[in-house]
Each structure stands twice: as C-alpha cells, then as structure tokens.
Design a protein around this motif. Structure first.
Motif, PDB file in Angstrom:
ATOM      1  N   PRO A  75      -3.109 120.478  62.315  1.00 34.42           N
ATOM      2  CA  PRO A  75      -3.218 119.966  63.890  1.00 34.42           C
ATOM      3  C   PRO A  75      -3.326 118.862  64.385  1.00 34.42           C
ATOM      4  O   PRO A  75      -4.366 117.919  63.520  1.00 34.42           O
ATOM      5  CB  PRO A  75      -4.237 121.057  63.924  1.00 34.42           C
ATOM      6  CG  PRO A  75      -4.467 121.351  62.978  1.00 34.42           C
ATOM      7  CD  PRO A  75      -4.884 121.223  62.018  1.00 34.42           C
ATOM      8  N   GLY A  76      -2.970 118.743  65.233  1.00 39.18           N
ATOM      9  CA  GLY A  76      -2.819 117.083  66.704  1.00 39.18           C
ATOM     10  C   GLY A  76      -1.930 116.022  65.520  1.00 39.18           C
ATOM     11  O   GLY A  76      -2.035 114.739  66.137  1.00 39.18           O
ATOM     12  N   ARG A  77      -0.983 116.641  64.659  1.00 38.69           N
ATOM     13  CA  ARG A  77      -0.693 115.806  64.260  1.00 38.69           C
ATOM     14  C   ARG A  77       1.245 115.750  64.876  1.00 38.69           C
ATOM     15  O   ARG A  77       1.593 117.221  64.742  1.00 38.69           O
ATOM     16  CB  ARG A  77      -0.091 115.589  62.545  1.00 38.69           C
ATOM     17  CG  ARG A  77      -1.608 115.301  61.552  1.00 38.69           C
ATOM     18  CD  ARG A  77      -1.612 113.471  61.988  1.00 38.69           C
ATOM     19  NE  ARG A  77      -0.700 112.387  61.863  1.00 38.69           N
ATOM     20  CZ  ARG A  77      -0.845 111.451  62.288  1.00 38.69           C
ATOM     21  NH1 ARG A  77      -2.084 110.841  62.047  1.00 38.69           N
ATOM     22  NH2 ARG A  77       0.080 110.462  62.624  1.00 38.69           N
ATOM     23  N   PRO A  78       1.516 115.184  64.856  1.00 40.69           N
ATOM     24  CA  PRO A  78       3.020 114.793  65.434  1.00 40.69           C
ATOM     25  C   PRO A  78       3.814 115.605  64.806  1.00 40.69           C
ATOM     26  O   PRO A  78       3.775 115.227  63.448  1.00 40.69           O
ATOM     27  CB  PRO A  78       3.850 113.606  66.042  1.00 40.69           C
ATOM     28  CG  PRO A  78       2.719 112.525  64.465  1.00 40.69           C
ATOM     29  CD  PRO A  78       1.782 113.571  64.691  1.00 40.69           C
TER      30      PRO A  78
END
Lengths: 100, 195
Positions: free
Chosen positions: A63-66
């Motif tokens: 989560p949070g990664r493109p």
C-alpha cells in the motif's frame, strides 16, 4: 506516427521482450538491456504507438506504492522482432532507385 | 520503501511536465521502487528528469509536434526567423552605414561600448548571441523548407522541398548576414598589419 529505427538499442529491447515472453517491468528491461530510463522509455513509447507493444498497469501489493507499468509484445511486435536480427533488404531500395 | 513528500512532489511536477506522455513519466517514476538505493536510483531518476524536461521543451518550443504533419507552420518559422534576425540585422546594418558615414544607428552601440570593460564583454558575448540568433533563424526556416521524410529499409531518407517566399526571404537574409559577419571576421583575421 514515429518510424522505428533499427538501432542497436531497439534490437536489444525487442530481443529482451521476446526472450522474456510475458509481461515485463521497465526496470527489468533496463537491467537486461543496459538501457537508461531516458533511452528506454522513448523507445517503449514508439513501439507502443506503432502497435508493437501492449501495456497495462499493475497495482502494487504494497500500500502507498504507485502502480507499475507492464509491457508485452503484440503479435505484430513479435513478427517484427523476428526480423530485427536480419540486415535490411537491398531489393526494395534498388527498385526504389529504379535499378531493377 | 514508501515515497517521501519530496518524491511525491517531484512525481507530480514531472508528470505535469510530461504532457501527453504523462502516463509514461508516471510509469518510469513508479519503477524507482524497483531500483536499489544509491547510484542506480539516481541514474534512473536522471533519465526520467531528462525525459520529462525534453517533453516540456518540445511542448513549449515545438507545439506542432504530435499533430498532423508534425511540422511547424511556415508562418511561425518565418516570424520566429524575423524576430531572431532583428538584433543581427540592426548590428550589421548600423555597422555598414557607419562605414559610409551614416553613424546615427551605430551611435547608441558606440556610446554603450565607450564604457570601460564593456567592449571586452561585447567581444566575448556578441559573436555567440548574434551568430546564434542567425543560426536559429536559419535552422527554423531550413526545417520547413527541407522537410524530412521516412526511412526506407533504414538506408534512404526522403526529403521534400517546399519553397515559400517568406521562409526563403528569412533564409536569404540570415545567409547574407552570416556571410557578411564571417567574411568580415576572416578579413580581419588575415589582414596584414605592419608593426
């Protein structure tokens, strides 16, 4: 539409895409071909615009990664990649010049 | 590793700069997560920066790119050429008129150069600025006069010649100014001066 120039970089990218088979990430292609991002991505853009490459986005498991972009040769791209190792045919050039 | 604030800000700026290739810039930036820290990461980021900057420059300086025909309008190139040639034309015309006794146009330049140190600065900067402006005008108008075609079997490059009076006029003026300046420079360099 941009013409594809049969440079060493184009050939090595097509070879990597052919050898890899399935969907590939940009960084993997860069490592395999030795192409820097500034060279690799313009090539990927041109191949995609010619319809030789298909692309898709892959959500990151973290989560949070493109999301990451994936690349795969189309049927036409595979056919073109097969000719990538061959030298340019002389006959069309000569006929164009009216020599045949 | 999650992207930091600076990285997200940079990503936003670069994506914006990417224009019609914004998705590609975003795709290249997303790969940063795969690059190990250090040199490889910096190399990758540098490549993305150059790609986004190149796209921004193309959009700004070559707005016709990506449209039908992919060539600048003839009028745009001519106008650009005329604007670029204003300064070299004024300088050459004023210097020539000064040679035949009409010094009114060269007087402002002479006045400005009279200040100590300015002549040295002028000699250092002017050739680059004036010849650079002429080169830009010639480049833009040669580009619309001789339009490149497609590669055939990677060996032949077709070229189309488009003769438009306004572009030819800029080419002629730019060529004349370049010939005068370079001729003068060569003449000065090879003039015999007894001690």
């Amino acid at each position: 539409m941009a013409e594809i120039r049969w440079t060493r970089q184009t050939r090595s990218l097509l070879a990597a895409l052919t050898a890899g088979g399935d969907w590939r990430h940009g960084y993997d292609l860069s490592r395999e071909t030795g192409l820097k991002s500034g060279t690799l991505y313009p090539l990927l853009i041109r191949l995609t615009e010619r319809g030789w490459l298909e692309t898709r986005w892959e959500d990151s498991p973290e989560p949070g990664r493109p999301p990451r972009h994936l690349y795969r040769l189309t049927a036409e791209g595979k056919a073109q990649a097969l000719t990538a190792g061959r030298p340019p045919a002389a006959a069309p050039v000569l006929s164009r010049l009216g020599w045949t | 590793m999650k992207p930091g604030l600076l990285e997200r800000l940079l990503a936003g700026l670069l994506t914006e700069a990417g224009g019609k290739h914004a998705d590609w810039v975003r795709a290249a930036l997303a790969e940063l997560s795969a690059a190990p820290d250090g040199r490889a990461r910096m190399d990758w980021l540098w490549g993305v920066l150059s790609m986004a900057f190149g796209e921004l420059l193309t959009r700004t300086l070559l707005p016709w790119r990506g449209r039908e025909g992919e060539a600048p309008p003839d009028g745009f190139a001519a106008l650009f050429g005329i604007v670029a040639l204003v300064l070299p034309f004024y300088f050459v015309a004023a210097a020539l008129l000064d040679q035949i006794g009409v010094g009114v146009f060269f007087a402002p330049i002479a006045y400005w150069l009279a200040e100590p140190g300015r002549a040295r600065l002028f000699n250092a900067v002017a050739p680059g600025v004036i010849l650079g402006a002429i080169a830009l005008a010639l480049w833009a108008n040669l580009g619309v006069t001789f339009r490149g075609g497609r590669h055939i079997a990677g060996l032949i490059y077709e070229m189309k010649l488009r003769l438009r009076p306004m572009n030819l006029a800029v080419l002629a003026l730019g060529g004349l100014l370049a010939a005068l300046l370079l001729g003068h420079a060569l003449g000065e360099a090879f003039t015999y001066r007894p001690h």
